[in-house]
Scaffold this motif. Structure first.
Motif, PDB file in Angstrom:
ATOM      1  N   GLU A 249       0.856  -1.181   0.000  1.00  0.00           N
ATOM      2  CA  GLU A 249       0.000   0.000   0.000  1.00  0.00           C
ATOM      3  C   GLU A 249       0.894   1.233   0.000  1.00  0.00           C
ATOM      4  OE1 GLU A 249      -3.996  -1.511   2.410  1.00  0.00           O
ATOM      5  OE2 GLU A 249      -2.637  -0.033   3.316  1.00  0.00           O
ATOM      6  N   TYR A 250       0.514   2.240  -0.781  1.00  0.00           N
ATOM      7  CA  TYR A 250       1.311   3.456  -0.864  1.00  0.00           C
ATOM      8  C   TYR A 250       0.389   4.652  -1.059  1.00  0.00           C
ATOM      9  CZ  TYR A 250       0.421   3.547  -5.890  1.00  0.00           C
ATOM     10  OH  TYR A 250      -0.200   3.609  -7.115  1.00  0.00           O
ATOM     11  N   LEU A 251       0.943   5.820  -0.880  1.00  0.00           N
ATOM     12  CA  LEU A 251       0.238   7.054  -1.189  1.00  0.00           C
ATOM     13  C   LEU A 251       1.238   8.037  -1.767  1.00  0.00           C
ATOM     14  CD1 LEU A 251      -0.340   8.954   2.172  1.00  0.00           C
ATOM     15  CD2 LEU A 251       0.627   6.670   2.132  1.00  0.00           C
ATOM     16  N   PHE A 252       0.757   8.985  -2.527  1.00  0.00           N
ATOM     17  CA  PHE A 252       1.653   9.978  -3.117  1.00  0.00           C
ATOM     18  C   PHE A 252       2.081  10.959  -2.037  1.00  0.00           C
ATOM     19  CE2 PHE A 252      -0.727   8.591  -6.962  1.00  0.00           C
ATOM     20  CZ  PHE A 252       0.360   8.051  -7.628  1.00  0.00           C
ATOM     21  N   ASP A 253       3.369  11.006  -1.805  1.00  0.00           N
ATOM     22  CA  ASP A 253       3.944  11.734  -0.672  1.00  0.00           C
ATOM     23  C   ASP A 253       3.659  13.234  -0.794  1.00  0.00           C
ATOM     24  OD1 ASP A 253       5.833  12.953   1.200  1.00  0.00           O
ATOM     25  OD2 ASP A 253       6.800  10.981   1.269  1.00  0.00           O
ATOM     26  N   LYS A 254       3.004  13.777   0.210  1.00  0.00           N
ATOM     27  CA  LYS A 254       2.623  15.186   0.171  1.00  0.00           C
ATOM     28  C   LYS A 254       3.822  16.129   0.264  1.00  0.00           C
ATOM     29  CE  LYS A 254       1.579  15.213   5.169  1.00  0.00           C
ATOM     30  NZ  LYS A 254       0.493  15.347   6.169  1.00  0.00           N
ATOM     31  N   ARG A 255       4.976  15.601   0.679  1.00  0.00           N
ATOM     32  CA  ARG A 255       6.174  16.438   0.728  1.00  0.00           C
ATOM     33  C   ARG A 255       6.793  16.621  -0.656  1.00  0.00           C
ATOM     34  NH1 ARG A 255       8.497  12.609   5.410  1.00  0.00           N
ATOM     35  NH2 ARG A 255       7.641  11.168   3.859  1.00  0.00           N
ATOM     36  N   TYR A 257       4.556  15.800  -3.730  1.00  0.00           N
ATOM     37  CA  TYR A 257       3.392  16.205  -4.529  1.00  0.00           C
ATOM     38  C   TYR A 257       2.347  16.789  -3.581  1.00  0.00           C
ATOM     39  CZ  TYR A 257       5.717  13.509  -8.149  1.00  0.00           C
ATOM     40  OH  TYR A 257       6.638  13.048  -9.052  1.00  0.00           O
ATOM     41  N   GLU A 258       2.480  18.075  -3.340  1.00  0.00           N
ATOM     42  CA  GLU A 258       1.712  18.741  -2.290  1.00  0.00           C
ATOM     43  C   GLU A 258       0.211  18.705  -2.527  1.00  0.00           C
ATOM     44  OE1 GLU A 258       3.207  22.670  -1.886  1.00  0.00           O
ATOM     45  OE2 GLU A 258       5.248  22.034  -1.350  1.00  0.00           O
ATOM     46  N   SER A 259      -0.221  18.705  -3.766  1.00  0.00           N
ATOM     47  CA  SER A 259      -1.661  18.794  -4.060  1.00  0.00           C
ATOM     48  C   SER A 259      -2.315  17.421  -4.251  1.00  0.00           C
ATOM     49  CB  SER A 259      -1.874  19.639  -5.314  1.00  0.00           C
ATOM     50  OG  SER A 259      -1.204  19.063  -6.433  1.00  0.00           O
ATOM     51  N   SER A 260      -1.528  16.354  -4.109  1.00  0.00           N
ATOM     52  CA  SER A 260      -2.102  15.020  -4.333  1.00  0.00           C
ATOM     53  C   SER A 260      -3.025  14.608  -3.193  1.00  0.00           C
ATOM     54  CB  SER A 260      -0.982  13.977  -4.468  1.00  0.00           C
ATOM     55  OG  SER A 260      -0.271  14.171  -5.652  1.00  0.00           O
ATOM     56  N   LEU A 261      -4.082  13.926  -3.554  1.00  0.00           N
ATOM     57  CA  LEU A 261      -4.965  13.353  -2.542  1.00  0.00           C
ATOM     58  C   LEU A 261      -4.202  12.318  -1.726  1.00  0.00           C
ATOM     59  CD1 LEU A 261      -8.216  12.799  -4.658  1.00  0.00           C
ATOM     60  CD2 LEU A 261      -7.765  14.635  -3.014  1.00  0.00           C
ATOM     61  N   GLN A 262      -4.525  12.242  -0.444  1.00  0.00           N
ATOM     62  CA  GLN A 262      -3.820  11.317   0.434  1.00  0.00           C
ATOM     63  C   GLN A 262      -4.580   9.995   0.582  1.00  0.00           C
ATOM     64  OE1 GLN A 262      -0.485  12.048   2.011  1.00  0.00           O
ATOM     65  NE2 GLN A 262      -0.837  13.056   0.041  1.00  0.00           N
ATOM     66  N   ASP A 263      -5.116   9.516  -0.526  1.00  0.00           N
ATOM     67  CA  ASP A 263      -5.792   8.223  -0.492  1.00  0.00           C
ATOM     68  C   ASP A 263      -4.771   7.098  -0.662  1.00  0.00           C
ATOM     69  OD1 ASP A 263      -5.371   9.272  -3.054  1.00  0.00           O
ATOM     70  OD2 ASP A 263      -6.856   7.948  -3.955  1.00  0.00           O
ATOM     71  N   VAL A 264      -4.970   6.028   0.077  1.00  0.00           N
ATOM     72  CA  VAL A 264      -4.044   4.903   0.050  1.00  0.00           C
ATOM     73  C   VAL A 264      -4.340   4.025  -1.162  1.00  0.00           C
ATOM     74  CG1 VAL A 264      -3.232   2.857   1.271  1.00  0.00           C
ATOM     75  CG2 VAL A 264      -3.774   4.945   2.547  1.00  0.00           C
ATOM     76  N   ARG A 265      -3.301   3.709  -1.911  1.00  0.00           N
ATOM     77  CA  ARG A 265      -3.433   2.896  -3.114  1.00  0.00           C
ATOM     78  C   ARG A 265      -2.704   1.570  -2.918  1.00  0.00           C
ATOM     79  NH1 ARG A 265      -5.139   5.967  -7.399  1.00  0.00           N
ATOM     80  NH2 ARG A 265      -5.474   8.157  -6.834  1.00  0.00           N
ATOM     81  N   ARG A 266      -2.971   0.629  -3.784  1.00  0.00           N
ATOM     82  CA  ARG A 266      -2.392  -0.699  -3.640  1.00  0.00           C
ATOM     83  C   ARG A 266      -1.848  -1.166  -4.988  1.00  0.00           C
ATOM     84  NH1 ARG A 266      -5.332  -5.587  -0.368  1.00  0.00           N
ATOM     85  NH2 ARG A 266      -5.121  -3.975   1.246  1.00  0.00           N
ATOM     86  N   VAL A 267      -0.678  -1.805  -4.935  1.00  0.00           N
ATOM     87  CA  VAL A 267      -0.100  -2.415  -6.131  1.00  0.00           C
ATOM     88  C   VAL A 267       0.301  -3.840  -5.768  1.00  0.00           C
ATOM     89  CG1 VAL A 267       2.192  -1.458  -5.602  1.00  0.00           C
ATOM     90  CG2 VAL A 267       1.676  -2.223  -7.926  1.00  0.00           C
ATOM     91  N   LYS A 268       0.051  -4.760  -6.679  1.00  0.00           N
ATOM     92  CA  LYS A 268       0.307  -6.172  -6.425  1.00  0.00           C
ATOM     93  C   LYS A 268       1.706  -6.571  -6.903  1.00  0.00           C
ATOM     94  CE  LYS A 268      -1.593 -10.807  -7.199  1.00  0.00           C
ATOM     95  NZ  LYS A 268      -2.685 -11.600  -7.837  1.00  0.00           N
ATOM     96  N   ALA A 269       2.340  -7.451  -6.142  1.00  0.00           N
ATOM     97  CA  ALA A 269       3.623  -8.041  -6.530  1.00  0.00           C
ATOM     98  C   ALA A 269       3.396  -9.519  -6.829  1.00  0.00           C
ATOM     99  CB  ALA A 269       4.644  -7.869  -5.420  1.00  0.00           C
TER     100      ALA A 269
END
Length: 605
Positions: A249-255, A257-269
């Motif tokens: 699970e990851y999110l786009f770091d606000k430090r 990408y300041e304007s990115s939504l802080q919703d948690v996303r998921r990528v499969k390995a």
């Protein structure tokens, strides 16, 4: 619009994009073009940025406003006079290799051998790892040297500039004063011949004055279609299903990408998750994933998935103790550059852009000695040193007690100081006895951790640094450039003590050595507690050793009890090494690439 087009699935997913991750991902992507690899780095990209190419800009990354470093503050400590230790860690693509001071300092062979013999990790001895370090480098100084490499992606030289006077004088006067410790051209051959010799210091810098970082030399220069390296992607946790790591699970770091939504996303390995966020980041990711000590996770509101008590324990660093001395005003140092004086900076930029020379083409360490007590000197360290000596150093003649150099600048803070020229006696312990820890404080990935650096918690480290101060001072006060000490940063000796008489001119080579009293020793100890700091060499928090000994991963870097999950970075060393962490990170990265390739049934990266 999203910052990056992260796909739903990849074969391999790396949580962290620092030094080790870039090496592994590049090696695997090159050797296995059908393998899809994703690297998620929380910090910014470094591609083509001058501050990650010019060696002389390394110190700018330590500024409080830096966006390429993660700043960790330890709990206040009685061993630091009530201070909190500040430890910075690289947070950008390439990690420490993109922001460090590029000191080329390799460990002792016995350091690697201990990983195999003492901690049961076959394949991790010096005979296994030294060839991998050779594979990674082009040693421009002597490419035919028996332990150096001639065709690797990372170049090593003395930089694009002649050695400054302080480095020359340390290299010249040191052996003349201390006749038991001669000059050598080699201090990094992994053996005892590299110990107790004064030597010129190579740098992870090419002869044309460019930084040898992994981002530009393993990743950006290859344009590998099957490798995606995305910046500003903060990994929250590893997704574990029925004891198997299936993604992150990851999110786009606000430090970043300041304007990115802080919703948690998921990528499969599909095949493997590799946690590679460094000694500071990797244990925190594991704990947020439910892997760690039960009471720590419960306190932070994390549900336990698998208990491994060693996660976040065993924190180690190389304690640094530096003392500033004033030098002749006509002696060229790096002080004016570090102070940001316009004319110095203009000239430095002009020289670097012309041919890769000048002050921006070097680092601050030009000559050094890896010092080890000689048999007749052991009495000077006292009986409290004996147990440590017997356990850590006595049977390993390739191990020093500390690294010592004369750096051509003030090693502290410039605020409120006159614009003088300085040099600093820089002492770095090779094998500190002290230990700390690093744990999550909450489930929030942005939250500051519960961090105890542990500096000087074992008194033997103070004993070692006390002796180091005395050894350094005798050399420094004999250098031709010496013009006295910056008294407020030195021990507060009693005015009547001979140790309080610093003078403002160099003493002759044969001048009597300073005799220190018991009270003088106490003054030195107090100064050590006041000024010791990090060397940014954090390691050991996900140690590669048996789980019953506090280990987190096995010799194949597998996290105990979880399938398809590895940790690969400087968090895995089970014991310290006398080296700047870049060399160690490279060795781990190259070794991990071999391990993973073999597990994927492909051999010969």
């Amino acid at each position: 619009m999203l910052p990056h087009p992260v796909q739903a699935e990849y074969d391999l997913v790396f949580a962290g994009g620092g030094t080790t991750a870039c090496i592994i991902a590049s090696r695997l992507a090159t050797a296995l073009p059908d393998l899809s690899i994703l690297v998620l780095e929380s910090g910014p990209t470094t591609k083509g940025k001058t501050e990650h190419i010019q060696p002389g800009q390394a110190s700018t990354h330590l500024a409080p406003t830096s966006k390429t470093m993660q700043f960790y503050t330890s709990t206040s400590s009685e061993f630091l006079g009530g201070r909190s230790a500040a430890v910075q860690s690289g947070r950008c693509v390439g990690g420490g290799s993109s922001v460090n001071f590029m000191v080329y300092n390799r460990p002792a062979a016995s350091d690697f051998d201990a990983w195999e013999m003492e901690f049961g990790n076959p394949g991790w001895s010096a005979k296994d790892l030294i060839p991998l370090l050779q594979k990674a480098e082009t040693y421009e100084i002597d490419p035919d040297g028996p332990t150096h490499g001639s065709n690797g992606p990372l170049k090593v030289s003395f930089g694009g500039n002649e050695m400054l006077d302080i480095g020359k004088q340390f290299l010249d006067i040191g052996p003349k004063f201390d006749k038991d410790r001669p000059r050598s051209e080699e201090g990094n051959a992994f053996d005892e011949d590299s110990i107790n010799v004064f030597f010129p210091c190579p740098k992870w810098i090419s002869s044309d004055g460019r930084r040898s970082d992994v981002a530009h030399h393993y990743v950006y220069n290859k344009n590998l279609e099957n490798l995606s390296v995305f910046d500003g992607c903060l990994v929250n946790r590893v997704v574990i299903e029925n004891g198997v790591a299936t993604g992150v699970e990851y999110l786009f770091d606000k430090r970043v990408y300041e304007s990115s939504l802080q919703d948690v996303r998921r990528v499969k390995a599909r095949k493997l998750v590799v946690v590679s966020a460094g000694a500071m980041g990797s244990p925190l990711i594991l704990e947020r994933s439910g892997i760690g000590k039960k009471e720590i996770l419960e306190k932070a509101g994390i549900q336990l998935v698998h208990e491994i008590s060693g996660v976040g324990a065993n924190y180690q660093d190389h304690a640094s103790y530096a003392s500033p001395y004033i030098v002749d005003p006509n002696t060229k140092t790096l002080d004016s550059l570090f102070r940001g004086e316009p004319e110095t900076r203009r000239i430095a930029i002009e020289k670097w852009e012309k041919n890769g020379s000048g002050l921006l083409s070097i680092n601050e360490i030009e000559s050094a000695i890896k010092m080890r007590p000689l048999p007749h000197e052991l009495v000077e360290l006292g009986p409290e040193f004996t147990e440590y000596w017997n356990e850590v150093l006595a049977n390993h003649p390739d191990r020093p007690l500390f690294w010592l150099s004369a750096a051509p600048f003030h090693p502290g803070i410039y605020a409120d100081l006159q614009p003088l020229n300085f040099m600093g006696s820089e002492t770095i312990l090779g094998y500190p006895a002290s230990r700390g820890y690093l744990h999550i404080s909450s489930a929030d990935p942005y939250a500051a951790p519960d961090f105890n650096a542990g500096f000087l918690s074992d008194p033997v480290d103070v004993v070692a640094l006390r002796w180091a101060y005395k050894k350094a001072r005798e050399i420094i006060r004999r250098l031709p450039a010496f013009r006295g000490a910056l008294a407020p940063a030195h021990p507060n000796f009693a005015p009547s003590s001979p140790a309080a008489r610093f003078g403002n001119t160099p003493v002759p080579l044969d001048a009597p050595k300073i005799i220190y009293s018991a009270e003088d020793d106490k003054a030195i100890d107090a100064n050590v507690h006041q000024f010791v700091k990090t060397t940014w060499h954090s390691l050991g928090t996900c140690a590669m050793k048996p789980i019953e000994q506090g280990g987190v991963v096995d010799s194949s870097l597998n996290v105990y009890g979880i399938k398809n999950l590895k940790v690969a970075d400087v968090s895995i060393p089970p014991s310290n090494v006398n080296a700047n962490t870049y060399s160690t990170a490279i060795a781990i990265g190259e070794k991990a690439a071999v391990i993973i390739a073999k597990e994927l049934e492909h051999i010969g990266i």
